[in-house]
Enzyme design. Structure first.
Site, PDB file in Angstrom:
ATOM      1  N   ARG A 269       9.920  -9.871   6.631  1.00  0.00           N
ATOM      2  CA  ARG A 269       8.841 -10.896   6.484  1.00  0.00           C
ATOM      3  C   ARG A 269       9.651 -12.222   6.649  1.00  0.00           C
ATOM      4  NH1 ARG A 269       6.490  -7.474   1.734  1.00  0.00           N
ATOM      5  NH2 ARG A 269       5.057  -6.182   2.842  1.00  0.00           N
ATOM      6  N   PHE A 404       1.968  -7.331  11.793  1.00  0.00           N
ATOM      7  CA  PHE A 404       3.010  -6.349  11.321  1.00  0.00           C
ATOM      8  C   PHE A 404       3.695  -7.188  10.250  1.00  0.00           C
ATOM      9  CE2 PHE A 404       5.095  -9.152  13.925  1.00  0.00           C
ATOM     10  CZ  PHE A 404       5.700  -8.724  15.326  1.00  0.00           C
ATOM     11  N   GLU A 405       4.618  -6.208   9.565  1.00  0.00           N
ATOM     12  CA  GLU A 405       5.557  -6.680   8.473  1.00  0.00           C
ATOM     13  C   GLU A 405       4.485  -6.950   7.199  1.00  0.00           C
ATOM     14  OE1 GLU A 405       8.389  -6.142   8.727  1.00  0.00           O
ATOM     15  OE2 GLU A 405       9.142  -6.915  10.682  1.00  0.00           O
ATOM     16  N   GLY A 406       3.358  -6.170   7.251  1.00  0.00           N
ATOM     17  CA  GLY A 406       2.369  -6.220   6.211  1.00  0.00           C
ATOM     18  C   GLY A 406       1.321  -7.301   6.626  1.00  0.00           C
TER      19      GLY A 406
END
Length: 599
Positions: A269, A404-406
C-alpha cells in the site's frame, strides 16, 4: 549503489498524528534528501524518460520480451535489488531510497505495476519469511531480474475477504510434496513470472504460503485478462491442479500465511502511494504544458481561471500526498535505525507500526491520482479523450489503484478499525484524547478564524487543530452510540477515516511548508499557498463527513446540540481560494511542471 541513510526523523508512534502536534524538525521531507539519494532519484527519472517512455507502445502492446528486458535493465542499475540484503545479491537500501526509485520510475503505469510487483509483493515475502536455503536459491535471481516474481492471493470468491480462499494444499503420503488445487485470479506478472508466492489452506484449514516455480507440474497460466487500464502489464489467472510443490518450498510456518499476506500488503500500500505520486507528477506536468501551448479566444488556456483552478488543486493534492509519503518513509527509516536488520520479524514489526499511515496513503494517493488524471483529460478536451494522446491512458490506468492492494473501501475500514483496536489495547492514547475533547467541546473553542500569531501559516495551523478536534469529537460520538458494534457501521467508519486522513495530509503539508519557509527555499511561497488551499478543502470535508456521522448517531435535541458544537469547531473565515489558485497555477506555469520538487 550502496546503502544510503537520509536525514533523521522522529520515529513517532503510528497514528499519533491524531493526538499530538509535531514540529517541522521532526518530519522528513524531500528537501532533506542527501546528495547520493538525489543522484539515485535522478538516475531513476532518467531511466523512465529514456528507456520506459520510448517503449510505451511496445509495452502496452505486450510485445514479447520488452517488459522483462526493461526489468533486467533496471536490475543493472540496482533498482530491482533495493530491498534485498547484500548477502543475497541485493543492495540493501534504506526505505527512503527504495521509495525514491519507485517514485521516479513510475512514468508509465503498466511498467510501474510490473516493477512494483517484482520488488514488493513478489520479493518481500522471501526477504522476510524465507528460510536461509530459500533465500540463497531465489533472491539472487530476483535481484538480477533473471527471474520475475508474482504474488498469488486473490481468488474469484475472495478478493477483499482474503482469509476465505478455497485453494487447498494436501501433503502427499510420502511427506515430500504438497499438492495444491485451486485457481488464483488477477495475478500481476503472471505470464512472465518464474516464481509465484501462492497462498493455500493446508487440509482446507491452515492458511499458508508456498513458493511455486513456473515449471512445477500441475501449474497452468491462464489467458491474459483484457483490462480497462494497465494493459501493458500481465494479468492472468493461475490454475493449480495437483500442483506438486516440494515441502521445502513452504514459506514460513504452516497456518501462519496470514502474517505474510497482510504484512507484505501493508508495504504494498505504501509503495502504491509512492507510485501514484510519481504518476501524478508526470500527469500534472503534461496538464501544465498543454495549458501553456493551447490557445483559445486569443490567449493560452493557462490564463483562464477555471483551468488555473484545475492546475492548482491538482498541484496542492499532489503536494499533500508527496509530503505524507516522505514523512512516512522517514518515520520507517528512523524506526528501523535501531532495529536488528538481520531479524526480519523485528523489521516487519517496526514497519507495521505505520499500518494506518500506509492505508491513508493508499486511499489519498490513489484518489489524488484519479483526480489529476481526470483533470488532465478535462484540460485537453477532445484531445484528452483519444488514444493518440497519453491523457486517456492516464485516466484508464489510474482507476486500478483504488482497487488493488486492498480496495479503498477496505482501507477506510482499516484506518478507523486499526486506530480503535490500538486504543482498546492501550497502545495509543486515543480514548483519553477523545474524552478530553468531549469534555472540552462545551467550552468556546480557541479557533475563531483569525490569528495574531506571527508564525507562518498560523491560520492553517488553527484549521488543522480544529480538524483534529472534529475527528476526535465525531469518533467519540460514534463510539458512545455503537461501542463495540462500531466496526459494523461501515459508512460511519469510512467518514471517520476520511476526516482522520485529512488531518495527516494537512499536517504533513503544513510542517513541510514551514520547513521550506525556515530554510528560505524558493518553493516556500507556492508550498504555503498550496497548504492554504488544502486547509480550505480539509475543513469543508471534515464538516460534511462529521455531519453524516452525527446524524447517524443521534436525533432530536441531542443531534441539534452536537451540530451546534460542530459549527463552533469548524467556524472559519474562508481564504480567498480564487487568488490562491491563480498564484499556485502561475508558479506551475512558470516552472513548466510541478514546482515544489523534482529529481
Amino acid at each position: 549503489m550502496s546503502t544510503v541513510t537520509g536525514m533523521p526523523a522522529l520515529a513517532a508512534a503510528g497514528g499519533s498524528f491524531l493526538l499530538e502536534a509535531r514540529t517541522p524538525e521532526e518530519v522528513f521531507t524531500p528537501e532533506d534528501l542527501n546528495e547520493e539519494q538525489r543522484q539515485i532519484a535522478a538516475t531513476a527519472a532518467k531511466f523512465a524518460r529514456e528507456e520506459i517512455l520510448p517503449a510505451a507502445e511496445a509495452i502496452e502492446a505486450k510485445e514479447p520480451g520488452v517488459l522483462r528486458g526493461l526489468l533486467q535493465k533496471c536490475a543493472e542499475l540496482g533498482f530491482t535489488a533495493v530491498d534485498i540484503p547484500e548477502e543475497y545479491g541485493g543492495v540493501g537500501m534504506d526505505k527512503t531510497t527504495s521509495a525514491l526509485v519507485t517514485d521516479h520510475i513510475s512514468a508509465l503505469a503498466s511498467f510501474s505495476t510490473a516493477f512494483g510487483a517484482q520488488i514488493g509483493i513478489g520479493t518481500l515475502p522471501l526477504v522476510w519469511y524465507g528460510a536461509e536455503e530459500q533465500k540463497k536459491i531465489y533472491l539472487p535471481k530476483l535481484a538480477s531480474a533473471e527471474w520475475v516474481a508474482a504474488y498469488a492471493l486473490s481468488e474469484a470468491s475472495s478478493g477483499s475477504d482474503a482469509m476465505n480462499i478455497r485453494t487447498r494444499a494436501t501433503l502427499t503420503p510420502d511427506g515430500r510434496y504438497y499438492l495444491l488445487n485451486g485457481e488464483k485470479m488477477w495475478i500481476t506478472n503472471a505470464a512472465i513470472a518464474d516464481l509465484y508466492t501462492v497462498f493455500a489452506k493446508i487440509d482446507g484449514e491452515k492458511f499458508s504460503a508456498f513458493l511455486v516455480e513456473r515449471t512445477f507440474p500441475g501449474l497452468t497460466i491462464g489467458a491474459e485478462e483484457h483490462k480497462l487500464g494497465i494493459r501493458g502489464s500481465s494479468t492472468c489467472p493461475l490454475v493449480l491442479q495437483d500442483c506438486r510443490v516440494p515441502v521445502e518450498n513452504l514459506l514460513g510456518e504452516p497456518g501462519k500465511g496470514h502474517h505474510i499476506a497482510f504484512n507484505v500488503l501493508n508495504v504494498g500500500r505504501f509503495k502504491l502511494a509512492v507510485a501514484c505520486v510519481g504518476g501524478a507528477r508526470m500527469a500534472l506536468t503534461q496538464m501544465i504544458q498543454y495549458a501553456k501551448e493551447r490557445k483559445a479566444f486569443g490567449k493560452a488556456i493557462a490564463e483562464f481561471g477555471l483551468i488555473q483552478r484545475k492546475i492548482a488543486t491538482a498541484g496542492a493534492r499532489l503536494y499533500a500526498a508527496e509530503s505524507m509519503v516522505y514523512r512516512t518513509v522517514g518515520m520507517m527509516d528512523a524506526a528501523l535505525a535501531s532495529a536488528d536488520q538481520n531479524d526480519p520479524k523485528e523489521v516487519q514489526r517496526r514497519i507495521e507500526e505505520y499500518a494506518v499511515e500506509c492505508s491513508i496513503l493508499k486511499v489519498y494517493g490513489s484518489e489524488m491520482l484519479s483526480y489529476v488524471a481526470d483533470e488532465l483529460v478535462a484540460t485537453m478536451g477532445g484531445y484528452g479523450y483519444v488514444e493518440e494522446y497519453p491523457a486517456e491512458r492516464f485516466y484508464r490506468d489510474a482507476r486500478i489503484n483504488r482497487i488493488f492492494e486492498g480496495t479503498n473501501e477496505i482501507n477506510r475500514m482499516i484506518i478507523t478499525g486499526w486506530l480503535m483496536k490500538r486504543a482498546m489495547a492501550g497502545k495509543l492514547g486515543l480514548l483519553p484524547a477523545i474524552k478530553k475533547v468531549m469534555d472540552d467541546v462545551m467550552q468556546p473553542p480557541s479557533f475563531d478564524g483569525g490569528s495574531d500569531s506571527a508564525e507562518p501559516l498560523a491560520h492553517e495551523a488553527e484549521v488543522l487543530e480544529a480538524t483534529r478536534k472534529v475527528a476526535l469529537f465525531a469518533a467519540g460520538v460514534a463510539s458512545q452510540r455503537y461501542m463495540m458494534g462500531l466496526q459494523d457501521q461501515q459508512e460511519i467508519m469510512a467518514d471517520l477515516a476520511d476526516i482522520i486522513a485529512q488531518v495527516y495530509a494537512l499536517e504533513s503539508a503544513l510542517l513541510r511548508a514551514r520547513k521550506l519557509a525556515a530554510a528560505k527555499k524558493p518553493a516556500a511561497k507556492v508550498a504555503a499557498e498550496m497548504t492554504a488551499l488544502l486547509a480550505e478543502e480539509t475543513i469543508a470535508l471534515a464538516d460534511q463527513a462529521a455531519k453524516r456521522v452525527l446524524a447517524a448517531c443521534a436525533d432530536g435535541d441531542m443531534l441539534r446540540t452536537q451540530l451546534a458544537i460542530l459549527r463552533r469547531l469548524v467556524k472559519s473565515t474562508p481564504a480567498d481560494t480564487v487568488v490562491l489558485s491563480r498564484s499556485v497555477a502561475q508558479a506551475c506555469v512558470m516552472a513548466d511542471k510541478y514546482p515544489v520538487y523534482s529529481a
